[in-house]
Design a protein around this motif. Structure first.
Motif, PDB file in Angstrom:
ATOM      1  N   GLU A  58      86.856 -32.244  14.810  1.00  0.00           N
ATOM      2  CA  GLU A  58      86.897 -33.043  13.972  1.00  0.00           C
ATOM      3  C   GLU A  58      87.885 -33.258  13.197  1.00  0.00           C
ATOM      4  O   GLU A  58      88.165 -32.204  12.303  1.00  0.00           O
ATOM      5  N   LYS A  59      88.646 -34.057  12.914  1.00  0.00           N
ATOM      6  CA  LYS A  59      89.881 -34.089  11.851  1.00  0.00           C
ATOM      7  C   LYS A  59      89.183 -34.659  10.551  1.00  0.00           C
ATOM      8  O   LYS A  59      88.469 -35.454  10.383  1.00  0.00           O
ATOM      9  N   ARG A  60      89.547 -33.869   9.654  1.00  0.00           N
ATOM     10  CA  ARG A  60      88.845 -34.100   8.252  1.00  0.00           C
ATOM     11  C   ARG A  60      89.746 -34.683   7.527  1.00  0.00           C
ATOM     12  O   ARG A  60      91.112 -34.513   7.237  1.00  0.00           O
ATOM     13  N   THR A  61      89.287 -35.600   6.544  1.00  0.00           N
ATOM     14  CA  THR A  61      90.144 -36.550   5.786  1.00  0.00           C
ATOM     15  C   THR A  61      90.404 -35.973   4.508  1.00  0.00           C
ATOM     16  O   THR A  61      90.154 -34.605   3.998  1.00  0.00           O
ATOM     17  N   CYS A  62      91.251 -36.388   3.782  1.00  0.00           N
ATOM     18  CA  CYS A  62      91.839 -35.658   2.582  1.00  0.00           C
ATOM     19  C   CYS A  62      90.816 -35.419   1.524  1.00  0.00           C
ATOM     20  O   CYS A  62      90.852 -34.509   0.859  1.00  0.00           O
ATOM     21  N   GLY A  63      89.861 -36.465   1.484  1.00  0.00           N
ATOM     22  CA  GLY A  63      88.829 -36.299   0.439  1.00  0.00           C
ATOM     23  C   GLY A  63      88.197 -35.205   0.661  1.00  0.00           C
ATOM     24  O   GLY A  63      87.348 -34.244   0.071  1.00  0.00           O
ATOM     25  N   GLN A  64      87.738 -35.077   1.894  1.00  0.00           N
ATOM     26  CA  GLN A  64      87.129 -33.819   2.443  1.00  0.00           C
ATOM     27  C   GLN A  64      87.636 -32.440   2.157  1.00  0.00           C
ATOM     28  O   GLN A  64      87.004 -31.387   1.683  1.00  0.00           O
ATOM     29  N   ARG A  65      88.897 -32.544   2.293  1.00  0.00           N
ATOM     30  CA  ARG A  65      89.502 -31.197   2.005  1.00  0.00           C
ATOM     31  C   ARG A  65      89.709 -31.057   0.530  1.00  0.00           C
ATOM     32  O   ARG A  65      89.466 -29.695   0.260  1.00  0.00           O
TER      33      ARG A  65
END
Length: 291
Positions: free
Chosen positions: A6-13
């Motif tokens: 699953e590709k993680r969003t910038c906020g999650q990173r």
């Protein structure tokens, strides 16, 4: 078939990074608890303290065993080099060329010699080297009897170069066809150029080519001698006021007024046949006067 990650969003990173910096659940800062950070900090502090201590000890031992007055190794300096002034050194040879009709040309040569002889000024030498040396004998000094824990040095006055001193003739003969050159032997600590019973070293110049263009060669001091009282040299720290003995050579140019000259310091302990070092014991230069 495996599912794609699953590709993680910038906020999650950013959230993951913030949790890495400070994890409130585990009480860790950048993956370690404060207690572990204290332990690892103490380890590296102790490590670098020990390394710094070992390095300082090694430097101290090295400096303690070195003699500040004499180099430990001088095996490559068995025979001194010889240099000539004006020091118009090129890539492969020394060419002293000047125009007697061009004042800027011969004034350039005389300026080089005046600057070179500035430390040899009679007044300066009287002030820096007041010790009354015994001429004709090596000046052996086993103790530091001069001021400031140094050794005495013999004065070499500019006036000792006679007609080539630049005192009576400020042009050094470069405004005509009687130019002067100055020969200097490089320093080697504790070097004695001859045995105590032998004649002192002297400069001898020979014409390699263009013999018919040189009518006369004159030496100053007389016979081109380097008095033994200027030897041995004890080093810059031991003899801060030491100056090299010099020999000035005046050539009377005739005919085409050009020649190839070799000047060497003649002494039983000074070699000059080393093909790998063209300046050991001798110097070769081209002398040319034009109108």
């Amino acid at each position: 078939m495996a599912t794609l990650k699953e590709k993680r969003t910038c906020g999650q990173r950013c959230e993951d990074f913030g949790r890495f910096i400070w994890n409130s659940e585990n009480g860790t800062f950048m993956g370690r608890t404060p207690e572990k950070w204290v332990y690892i900090s103490l380890y590296y502090v102790a490590f670098y303290v020990v390394m710094t201590g070992l390095f300082s000890l090694a430097v101290w031992v090295l400096m303690y065993t070195l003699n500040p007055y004499t180099p430990d190794y001088q095996d490559r300096l068995k025979s001194p080099g010889v240099m000539v002034w004006p020091d118009t050194y090129g890539e492969e040879d020394v060419t002293i060329s000047y125009n007697t009709s061009d004042k800027a040309s011969w004034m350039g040569m005389s300026k080089i010699l005046h600057e070179f002889l500035e430390p040899y000024n009679d007044t300066k030498q009287l002030h820096c080297n007041p010790y009354d040396c015994t001429m004709g004998k090596y000046f052996i000094q086993k103790s530091f009897s001069a001021p400031n824990h140094t050794k005495w040095a013999c004065a070499f006055n500019q006036s000792m170069l006679g007609a080539c001193s630049g005192i009576e003739d400020p042009t050094f003969g470069y405004n005509c066809t009687m130019p002067c050159v100055i020969i200097k032997m490089n320093r080697i600590i504790d070097f004695l150029p001859t045995n105590s019973s032998s004649a002192p070293p002297y400069v001898n110049c020979t014409i390699l080519s263009g013999q018919e263009n040189v009518d006369k060669i004159e030496y100053f001091p007389t016979n081109g001698t380097m008095d033994p009282s200027y030897f041995p040299y004890y080093g810059k720290l031991a003899q801060p006021t030491y100056v090299n003995p010099l020999v000035a050579v005046r050539f009377s140019l005739v005919g085409k007024k050009q020649a190839k000259v070799q000047c060497r310091v003649v002494s039983e302990k000074i070699s000059y046949e080393n093909i790998h070092d063209p300046y050991e014991g001798k110097v070769i230069f081209y002398l040319k006067a034009v109108k």
